[in-house]
Scaffold this motif. Structure first.
Motif, PDB file in Angstrom:
ATOM      1  N   ARG A 168       3.159  65.390 -21.100  1.00 49.20           N
ATOM      2  CA  ARG A 168       2.439  64.419 -20.257  1.00 49.20           C
ATOM      3  C   ARG A 168       1.976  65.052 -18.953  1.00 49.20           C
ATOM      4  O   ARG A 168       0.846  64.833 -18.503  1.00 49.20           O
ATOM      5  CB  ARG A 168       3.333  63.209 -19.968  1.00 49.20           C
ATOM      6  N   LEU A 169       2.837  65.830 -18.299  1.00 52.48           N
ATOM      7  CA  LEU A 169       2.439  66.432 -17.023  1.00 52.48           C
ATOM      8  C   LEU A 169       1.280  67.415 -17.206  1.00 52.48           C
ATOM      9  O   LEU A 169       0.389  67.487 -16.356  1.00 52.48           O
ATOM     10  CB  LEU A 169       3.634  67.119 -16.359  1.00 52.48           C
ATOM     11  N   ILE A 170       1.271  68.147 -18.302  1.00 57.29           N
ATOM     12  CA  ILE A 170       0.154  69.061 -18.568  1.00 57.29           C
ATOM     13  C   ILE A 170      -1.132  68.255 -18.778  1.00 57.29           C
ATOM     14  O   ILE A 170      -2.189  68.609 -18.244  1.00 57.29           O
ATOM     15  CB  ILE A 170       0.460  69.972 -19.767  1.00 57.29           C
ATOM     16  N   LEU A 171      -1.046  67.177 -19.535  1.00 57.56           N
ATOM     17  CA  LEU A 171      -2.232  66.334 -19.726  1.00 57.56           C
ATOM     18  C   LEU A 171      -2.738  65.814 -18.387  1.00 57.56           C
ATOM     19  O   LEU A 171      -3.946  65.768 -18.144  1.00 57.56           O
ATOM     20  CB  LEU A 171      -1.919  65.173 -20.676  1.00 57.56           C
ATOM     21  N   ARG A 172      -1.829  65.440 -17.517  1.00 54.67           N
ATOM     22  CA  ARG A 172      -2.196  64.887 -16.210  1.00 54.67           C
ATOM     23  C   ARG A 172      -2.698  65.973 -15.260  1.00 54.67           C
ATOM     24  O   ARG A 172      -3.768  65.856 -14.665  1.00 54.67           O
ATOM     25  CB  ARG A 172      -0.993  64.182 -15.600  1.00 54.67           C
ATOM     26  N   ASN A 173      -1.911  67.013 -15.100  1.00 56.95           N
ATOM     27  CA  ASN A 173      -2.186  67.989 -14.048  1.00 56.95           C
ATOM     28  C   ASN A 173      -3.197  69.057 -14.438  1.00 56.95           C
ATOM     29  O   ASN A 173      -3.981  69.491 -13.599  1.00 56.95           O
ATOM     30  CB  ASN A 173      -0.883  68.667 -13.606  1.00 56.95           C
ATOM     31  N   ASN A 219       4.247  73.252 -15.277  1.00 60.46           N
ATOM     32  CA  ASN A 219       4.481  71.840 -15.596  1.00 60.46           C
ATOM     33  C   ASN A 219       5.771  71.636 -16.379  1.00 60.46           C
ATOM     34  O   ASN A 219       6.445  70.619 -16.211  1.00 60.46           O
ATOM     35  CB  ASN A 219       3.275  71.265 -16.335  1.00 60.46           C
ATOM     36  N   ALA A 220       6.141  72.592 -17.219  1.00 60.47           N
ATOM     37  CA  ALA A 220       7.416  72.493 -17.943  1.00 60.47           C
ATOM     38  C   ALA A 220       8.585  72.540 -16.971  1.00 60.47           C
ATOM     39  O   ALA A 220       9.569  71.810 -17.139  1.00 60.47           O
ATOM     40  CB  ALA A 220       7.518  73.609 -18.982  1.00 60.47           C
ATOM     41  N   VAL A 221       8.480  73.376 -15.947  1.00 64.33           N
ATOM     42  CA  VAL A 221       9.528  73.402 -14.913  1.00 64.33           C
ATOM     43  C   VAL A 221       9.590  72.045 -14.224  1.00 64.33           C
ATOM     44  O   VAL A 221      10.670  71.474 -14.042  1.00 64.33           O
ATOM     45  CB  VAL A 221       9.275  74.535 -13.891  1.00 64.33           C
ATOM     46  N   MET A 222       8.444  71.506 -13.820  1.00 64.02           N
ATOM     47  CA  MET A 222       8.434  70.206 -13.131  1.00 64.02           C
ATOM     48  C   MET A 222       9.024  69.104 -14.006  1.00 64.02           C
ATOM     49  O   MET A 222       9.607  68.157 -13.503  1.00 64.02           O
ATOM     50  CB  MET A 222       7.020  69.842 -12.686  1.00 64.02           C
ATOM     51  N   GLN A 271       1.245  65.583  -3.521  1.00 66.05           N
ATOM     52  CA  GLN A 271       0.147  66.339  -4.138  1.00 66.05           C
ATOM     53  C   GLN A 271      -0.433  65.626  -5.358  1.00 66.05           C
ATOM     54  O   GLN A 271      -1.442  66.052  -5.903  1.00 66.05           O
ATOM     55  CB  GLN A 271       0.624  67.736  -4.547  1.00 66.05           C
ATOM     56  N   GLY A 272       0.240  64.561  -5.816  1.00 71.42           N
ATOM     57  CA  GLY A 272      -0.224  63.838  -6.998  1.00 71.42           C
ATOM     58  C   GLY A 272       0.148  64.519  -8.297  1.00 71.42           C
ATOM     59  O   GLY A 272      -0.508  64.328  -9.324  1.00 71.42           O
ATOM     60  N   TRP A 273       1.210  65.320  -8.299  1.00 71.80           N
ATOM     61  CA  TRP A 273       1.594  66.107  -9.466  1.00 71.80           C
ATOM     62  C   TRP A 273       2.584  65.419 -10.383  1.00 71.80           C
ATOM     63  O   TRP A 273       3.000  66.016 -11.377  1.00 71.80           O
ATOM     64  CB  TRP A 273       2.215  67.428  -9.039  1.00 71.80           C
ATOM     65  N   THR A 274       3.000  64.211 -10.081  1.00 70.48           N
ATOM     66  CA  THR A 274       4.027  63.586 -10.908  1.00 70.48           C
ATOM     67  C   THR A 274       3.471  62.422 -11.697  1.00 70.48           C
ATOM     68  O   THR A 274       2.379  61.922 -11.431  1.00 70.48           O
ATOM     69  CB  THR A 274       5.229  63.097 -10.082  1.00 70.48           C
ATOM     70  N   ASP A 275       4.257  61.979 -12.641  1.00 62.12           N
ATOM     71  CA  ASP A 275       3.929  60.824 -13.463  1.00 62.12           C
ATOM     72  C   ASP A 275       4.584  59.562 -12.927  1.00 62.12           C
ATOM     73  O   ASP A 275       4.658  58.556 -13.606  1.00 62.12           O
ATOM     74  CB  ASP A 275       4.377  61.079 -14.908  1.00 62.12           C
ATOM     75  N   GLY A 276       5.075  59.626 -11.712  1.00 57.86           N
ATOM     76  CA  GLY A 276       5.779  58.505 -11.100  1.00 57.86           C
ATOM     77  C   GLY A 276       7.277  58.742 -11.008  1.00 57.86           C
ATOM     78  O   GLY A 276       7.963  58.105 -10.227  1.00 57.86           O
ATOM     79  N   LEU A 277       7.770  59.665 -11.804  1.00 60.08           N
ATOM     80  CA  LEU A 277       9.177  60.044 -11.743  1.00 60.08           C
ATOM     81  C   LEU A 277       9.312  61.306 -10.892  1.00 60.08           C
ATOM     82  O   LEU A 277       8.364  62.084 -10.792  1.00 60.08           O
ATOM     83  CB  LEU A 277       9.725  60.329 -13.152  1.00 60.08           C
ATOM     84  N   PRO A 278      10.482  61.530 -10.298  1.00 58.52           N
ATOM     85  CA  PRO A 278      10.653  62.769  -9.529  1.00 58.52           C
ATOM     86  C   PRO A 278      10.460  63.991 -10.414  1.00 58.52           C
ATOM     87  O   PRO A 278      10.806  63.980 -11.597  1.00 58.52           O
ATOM     88  CB  PRO A 278      12.104  62.694  -9.044  1.00 58.52           C
ATOM     89  N   GLY A 279       9.899  65.022  -9.843  1.00 59.31           N
ATOM     90  CA  GLY A 279       9.697  66.266 -10.567  1.00 59.31           C
ATOM     91  C   GLY A 279      10.531  67.382  -9.976  1.00 59.31           C
ATOM     92  O   GLY A 279      10.877  67.345  -8.795  1.00 59.31           O
ATOM     93  N   VAL A 280      10.861  68.349 -10.786  1.00 55.94           N
ATOM     94  CA  VAL A 280      11.578  69.530 -10.321  1.00 55.94           C
ATOM     95  C   VAL A 280      10.556  70.433  -9.633  1.00 55.94           C
ATOM     96  O   VAL A 280       9.545  70.788 -10.258  1.00 55.94           O
ATOM     97  CB  VAL A 280      12.233  70.283 -11.501  1.00 55.94           C
ATOM     98  N   PRO A 281      10.773  70.785  -8.378  1.00 61.07           N
ATOM     99  CA  PRO A 281       9.808  71.669  -7.723  1.00 61.07           C
ATOM    100  C   PRO A 281       9.676  72.981  -8.511  1.00 61.07           C
ATOM    101  O   PRO A 281      10.678  73.595  -8.884  1.00 61.07           O
ATOM    102  CB  PRO A 281      10.421  71.914  -6.339  1.00 61.07           C
ATOM    103  N   PRO A 282       8.446  73.401  -8.801  1.00 64.00           N
ATOM    104  CA  PRO A 282       8.244  74.582  -9.649  1.00 64.00           C
ATOM    105  C   PRO A 282       8.396  75.903  -8.895  1.00 64.00           C
ATOM    106  O   PRO A 282       7.432  76.618  -8.653  1.00 64.00           O
ATOM    107  CB  PRO A 282       6.820  74.387 -10.169  1.00 64.00           C
ATOM    108  N   HIS A 283       9.626  76.236  -8.544  1.00 60.85           N
ATOM    109  CA  HIS A 283       9.881  77.487  -7.833  1.00 60.85           C
ATOM    110  C   HIS A 283       9.479  78.676  -8.705  1.00 60.85           C
ATOM    111  O   HIS A 283       9.611  78.641  -9.936  1.00 60.85           O
ATOM    112  CB  HIS A 283      11.355  77.599  -7.428  1.00 60.85           C
TER     113      HIS A 283
END
Length: 177
Positions: free
Chosen positions: A150-155, A74-77, A25-37
């Motif tokens: 960073r993820l908030i800035l990106r996503n 994004n904080a969860v991710m 989905q393009g939601w990461t900064d290149g590192l694995p993210g925690v799926p936002p359940h």
């Protein structure tokens, strides 16, 4: 298209498949993210206490808004624990102040990255590192609060490298400052 935090996605049942879905989905900064359940996002929202639709920051150039809910996703991710979330929210409320050059800090060709500094009892209470190896690896609070930023800035604000983030060299500080 801005990151839609109101949509529920059907993801693979296995953890690695869900992580791969976030990449796809393009939601990461290149590192694995925690799926936002949903349950994890709700825990963040409960810790913050304000309504999910509360806007905490607006990007001056794009007009895109970050709500408490979008920040929680994004904080969860990023791997934040709920007790870290008020710091993430406070960081964006500070970036939203007129004296902070929000647009310049996100679109600079020089590779700038916001640095979140937390001091006092709350920093101690959530276990932030303020000692040896301060900007290095090994502390979940420090690393994930910076990564959530960073993820908030990106996503949310769509500051994507090569598109709206025009940094010529980038910076490792963009992962976790």
């Amino acid at each position: 298209m801005p990151f839609d935090t109101s949509q529920i996605h059907e993801v693979p049942d296995d953890v690695l498949g869900a992580i791969d879905y976030c990449y796809d989905q393009g939601w990461t900064d290149g590192l694995p993210g925690v799926p936002p359940h949903v349950e994890r996002v709700e825990a963040m929202l409960l810790h913050e206490g304000r309504p999910r639709e509360t806007v905490i920051a607006t990007h001056p150039a794009t007009g895109l808004e970050c709500t408490v809910h979008a920040a929680a996703v994004n904080a969860v991710m990023a791997g934040c624990l709920p007790e870290y979330f008020p710091v993430v929210v406070a960081a964006f409320e500070a970036m939203n102040e007129p004296g902070y050059n929000f647009h310049g800090s996100t679109a600079s060709t020089g590779g700038s990255a916001p640095l979140v500094i937390v001091s006092g009892q709350y920093a101690e209470d959530i276990g932030m590192n303020s000692d040896v190896n301060l900007f290095g690896p090994g502390n979940r609070a420090n690393a994930t609060i910076g990564r959530a930023t960073r993820l908030i800035l990106r996503n949310v604000f769509q500051m994507i490298p090569g598109i709206s983030d025009k940094s010529t060299q980038g910076s490792p500080g963009k992962y976790s400052f």
